[in-house]
Design a protein around this motif. Structure first.
Motif, PDB file in Angstrom:
ATOM      1  N   PRO A  44       0.806  -1.221   0.000  1.00 33.12           N
ATOM      2  CA  PRO A  44       0.000   0.000   0.000  1.00 33.12           C
ATOM      3  C   PRO A  44       0.837   1.269   0.000  1.00 33.12           C
ATOM      4  O   PRO A  44       0.483   2.247  -0.654  1.00 33.12           O
ATOM      5  N   GLY A  45       1.950   1.278   0.725  1.00 32.60           N
ATOM      6  CA  GLY A  45       2.788   2.476   0.767  1.00 32.60           C
ATOM      7  C   GLY A  45       3.372   2.825  -0.581  1.00 32.60           C
ATOM      8  O   GLY A  45       3.472   4.001  -0.940  1.00 32.60           O
ATOM      9  N   VAL A  46       3.764   1.800  -1.362  1.00 35.79           N
ATOM     10  CA  VAL A  46       4.317   2.038  -2.692  1.00 35.79           C
ATOM     11  C   VAL A  46       3.238   2.564  -3.624  1.00 35.79           C
ATOM     12  O   VAL A  46       3.458   3.513  -4.384  1.00 35.79           O
ATOM     13  N   ARG A  47       2.057   1.973  -3.565  1.00 34.01           N
ATOM     14  CA  ARG A  47       0.954   2.443  -4.411  1.00 34.01           C
ATOM     15  C   ARG A  47       0.592   3.893  -4.065  1.00 34.01           C
ATOM     16  O   ARG A  47       0.366   4.710  -4.958  1.00 34.01           O
ATOM     17  N   GLU A  48       0.534   4.215  -2.787  1.00 35.40           N
ATOM     18  CA  GLU A  48       0.174   5.571  -2.394  1.00 35.40           C
ATOM     19  C   GLU A  48       1.257   6.565  -2.811  1.00 35.40           C
ATOM     20  O   GLU A  48       0.950   7.684  -3.234  1.00 35.40           O
ATOM     21  N   PHE A  49       2.517   6.149  -2.709  1.00 35.16           N
ATOM     22  CA  PHE A  49       3.618   7.000  -3.163  1.00 35.16           C
ATOM     23  C   PHE A  49       3.435   7.365  -4.634  1.00 35.16           C
ATOM     24  O   PHE A  49       3.481   8.542  -5.012  1.00 35.16           O
ATOM     25  N   TYR A  50       3.203   6.351  -5.483  1.00 27.95           N
ATOM     26  CA  TYR A  50       3.077   6.626  -6.915  1.00 27.95           C
ATOM     27  C   TYR A  50       1.748   7.297  -7.256  1.00 27.95           C
ATOM     28  O   TYR A  50       1.669   8.039  -8.249  1.00 27.95           O
ATOM     29  N   ARG A  51       0.716   7.092  -6.457  1.00 28.94           N
ATOM     30  CA  ARG A  51      -0.523   7.821  -6.694  1.00 28.94           C
ATOM     31  C   ARG A  51      -0.277   9.320  -6.567  1.00 28.94           C
ATOM     32  O   ARG A  51      -0.714  10.113  -7.416  1.00 28.94           O
ATOM     33  N   GLN A  52       0.441   9.726  -5.512  1.00 24.57           N
ATOM     34  CA  GLN A  52       0.740  11.139  -5.322  1.00 24.57           C
ATOM     35  C   GLN A  52       1.732  11.649  -6.363  1.00 24.57           C
ATOM     36  O   GLN A  52       1.561  12.737  -6.932  1.00 24.57           O
ATOM     37  N   VAL A 160       5.789   2.779 -14.180  1.00 22.43           N
ATOM     38  CA  VAL A 160       5.174   1.983 -13.129  1.00 22.43           C
ATOM     39  C   VAL A 160       3.884   2.640 -12.647  1.00 22.43           C
ATOM     40  O   VAL A 160       3.800   3.846 -12.458  1.00 22.43           O
ATOM     41  N   LEU A 161       2.816   1.811 -12.502  1.00 24.73           N
ATOM     42  CA  LEU A 161       1.509   2.260 -12.026  1.00 24.73           C
ATOM     43  C   LEU A 161       0.991   3.458 -12.825  1.00 24.73           C
ATOM     44  O   LEU A 161       0.491   4.437 -12.280  1.00 24.73           O
ATOM     45  N   ALA A 162       1.114   3.333 -14.148  1.00 28.01           N
ATOM     46  CA  ALA A 162       0.756   4.440 -15.038  1.00 28.01           C
ATOM     47  C   ALA A 162      -0.719   4.813 -14.942  1.00 28.01           C
ATOM     48  O   ALA A 162      -1.100   5.929 -15.318  1.00 28.01           O
ATOM     49  N   GLU A 163      -1.543   3.918 -14.428  1.00 16.22           N
ATOM     50  CA  GLU A 163      -2.970   4.243 -14.334  1.00 16.22           C
ATOM     51  C   GLU A 163      -3.234   5.456 -13.447  1.00 16.22           C
ATOM     52  O   GLU A 163      -4.252   6.145 -13.603  1.00 16.22           O
ATOM     53  N   PHE A 164      -2.307   5.756 -12.539  1.00 13.18           N
ATOM     54  CA  PHE A 164      -2.512   6.901 -11.650  1.00 13.18           C
ATOM     55  C   PHE A 164      -2.345   8.241 -12.372  1.00 13.18           C
ATOM     56  O   PHE A 164      -2.721   9.283 -11.830  1.00 13.18           O
ATOM     57  N   PHE A 165      -1.811   8.230 -13.583  1.00 13.08           N
ATOM     58  CA  PHE A 165      -1.719   9.481 -14.347  1.00 13.08           C
ATOM     59  C   PHE A 165      -3.095   9.983 -14.785  1.00 13.08           C
ATOM     60  O   PHE A 165      -3.219  11.126 -15.238  1.00 13.08           O
ATOM     61  N   ALA A 166      -4.119   9.176 -14.646  1.00  9.85           N
ATOM     62  CA  ALA A 166      -5.470   9.626 -14.995  1.00  9.85           C
ATOM     63  C   ALA A 166      -5.885  10.833 -14.160  1.00  9.85           C
ATOM     64  O   ALA A 166      -6.729  11.636 -14.595  1.00  9.85           O
ATOM     65  N   ASP A 167      -5.288  10.967 -12.966  1.00 10.93           N
ATOM     66  CA  ASP A 167      -5.609  12.091 -12.078  1.00 10.93           C
ATOM     67  C   ASP A 167      -4.686  13.282 -12.270  1.00 10.93           C
ATOM     68  O   ASP A 167      -4.812  14.280 -11.563  1.00 10.93           O
ATOM     69  N   ASN A 168      -3.741  13.169 -13.206  1.00  8.29           N
ATOM     70  CA  ASN A 168      -2.824  14.274 -13.473  1.00  8.29           C
ATOM     71  C   ASN A 168      -3.469  15.230 -14.484  1.00  8.29           C
ATOM     72  O   ASN A 168      -3.883  14.802 -15.566  1.00  8.29           O
ATOM     73  N   PRO A 169      -3.588  16.518 -14.163  1.00  7.55           N
ATOM     74  CA  PRO A 169      -4.249  17.457 -15.090  1.00  7.55           C
ATOM     75  C   PRO A 169      -3.645  17.469 -16.488  1.00  7.55           C
ATOM     76  O   PRO A 169      -4.357  17.705 -17.470  1.00  7.55           O
ATOM     77  N   ASP A 170      -2.329  17.209 -16.589  1.00 10.84           N
ATOM     78  CA  ASP A 170      -1.693  17.237 -17.911  1.00 10.84           C
ATOM     79  C   ASP A 170      -2.224  16.138 -18.831  1.00 10.84           C
ATOM     80  O   ASP A 170      -2.098  16.239 -20.060  1.00 10.84           O
ATOM     81  N   SER A 171      -2.783  15.074 -18.246  1.00 12.53           N
ATOM     82  CA  SER A 171      -3.311  13.985 -19.067  1.00 12.53           C
ATOM     83  C   SER A 171      -4.515  14.419 -19.893  1.00 12.53           C
ATOM     84  O   SER A 171      -4.847  13.773 -20.894  1.00 12.53           O
ATOM     85  N   ASN A 172      -5.169  15.488 -19.469  1.00 11.94           N
ATOM     86  CA  ASN A 172      -6.333  15.998 -20.188  1.00 11.94           C
ATOM     87  C   ASN A 172      -6.061  17.335 -20.862  1.00 11.94           C
ATOM     88  O   ASN A 172      -6.997  17.989 -21.345  1.00 11.94           O
ATOM     89  N   ASP A 173      -4.804  17.743 -20.900  1.00 15.76           N
ATOM     90  CA  ASP A 173      -4.432  19.023 -21.490  1.00 15.76           C
ATOM     91  C   ASP A 173      -3.873  18.772 -22.890  1.00 15.76           C
ATOM     92  O   ASP A 173      -2.845  18.092 -23.035  1.00 15.76           O
ATOM     93  N   PRO A 174      -4.517  19.277 -23.924  1.00 15.53           N
ATOM     94  CA  PRO A 174      -4.067  18.992 -25.292  1.00 15.53           C
ATOM     95  C   PRO A 174      -2.659  19.488 -25.593  1.00 15.53           C
ATOM     96  O   PRO A 174      -2.043  19.034 -26.567  1.00 15.53           O
ATOM     97  N   ARG A 175      -2.135  20.386 -24.784  1.00 14.94           N
ATOM     98  CA  ARG A 175      -0.745  20.832 -24.981  1.00 14.94           C
ATOM     99  C   ARG A 175       0.244  19.735 -24.608  1.00 14.94           C
ATOM    100  O   ARG A 175       1.357  19.680 -25.148  1.00 14.94           O
TER     101      ARG A 175
END
Length: 286
Positions: A44-52, A160-175
């Protein structure tokens, strides 16, 4: 000195790397395809680290941190003083080892030295993690350690754990969410903004003192999506590919020299003080 956060200790990330990338000349205890299993078995600690990490490492965040820290006006320290300063990060809560940060650095350097590599590479092993003093400047762990990657373009699914990039604003920024984003094809890594952490910070501290091969080792030793997955070949130029041979040469010393056998710091100190003075005498700006 302990730090609260998603990882129990800073060494947790390095232990996790060794699980993902087992030493290839040693038998593995589980099948090769299980080592990148980041499902339910991930701590869990590793997942939470990469989530942030994946949520907050944006193009704007990296630019902000570069402005904040790359003036190098926090402290003036010799390399050895920086090692002693980092030593405040002794991992008292780590059940597997009670080695100090200096001892960890010396283990890496001594492994390189034992194999007869150049003196500048030995020194690189000694200092490569000194950028972790960012933790002592109140930076959270997710902005200090972790696998690094380019920002300003689409995040690779081989991070690693690329699914957490869904919460990164840049993932939805066309730039920023196309293959090249703000960059040109094969622009070269000197023109690419990397996620913020101890690699990039230390590179700027020492870039005027060491050979280019050493600087690549320092700046990209956590860039696992490239030097283990080749996920960003479309941004590298021919010179980057040539220099990455040195990053890959350095990587096993970074991952596999950690052990509970203590180096004799006092006995080794004169050798390393002389080595430091050869390349980086006096106080450096941090």
């Amino acid at each position: 000195m302990k730090y609260d956060g998603p990882l129990n200790t800073l060494d947790d990330w390095e232990d996790d790397l060794k699980q993902r990338y087992p030493e290839q000349d040693q038998p593995a205890e589980k099948a090769k395809d299980e080592f990148r299993d980041y499902g339910e078995q991930t701590r869990p600690g590793v997942r939470e680290f990469y989530r942030q990490n994946h949520r907050y490492q944006t193009y704007d965040f990296v630019q902000q941190k570069r402005t904040e820290f790359l003036g190098l006006d926090r402290r003036a320290m010799t390399v050895w003083e920086a090692m002693e300063y980092l030593n405040q990060l002794v991992d008292e809560s780590d059940p597997d080892t009670d080695l100090s940060q200096i001892e960890h650095l010396m283990q890496t350097a001594e492994g390189i030295r034992a194999d007869g590599h150049p003196r500048w590479m030995i020194l690189t092993g000694l200092i490569h993690d000194l950028g972790k003093i960012l933790c002592l400047f109140d930076e959270p762990q997710w902005a200090v350690v972790g696998d690094t990657f380019p920002v300003g373009c689409k995040f690779s699914d081989r991070i690693v754990l690329a699914e957490f990039f869904a919460d990164n604003p840049d993932s939805n920024d066309p730039r920023y969410n196309t293959q090249f984003g703000v960059y040109k094809p094969n622009t070269g890594l000197d023109n690419v903004l990397m996620s913020w952490g101890h690699d990039e910070y230390l590179y700027h501290v020492v870039k005027d003192y060491l050979p280019e091969e050493a600087l690549y080792m320092i700046r990209y030793h956590s860039f696992y999506p490239q030097h283990r997955e080749s996920a960003y070949d479309h941004l590298l130029n021919d010179h980057d590919h040539q220099m990455f041979q040195w990053v890959q040469k350095f990587n096993p010393y970074d991952l596999y020299t950690k052990s509970d056998q203590r180096p004799d710091v006092e006995a080794l100190k004169p050798y390393y003080l002389e080595l430091i003075d050869e390349y980086m005498p006096g106080k450096l700006a941090w």
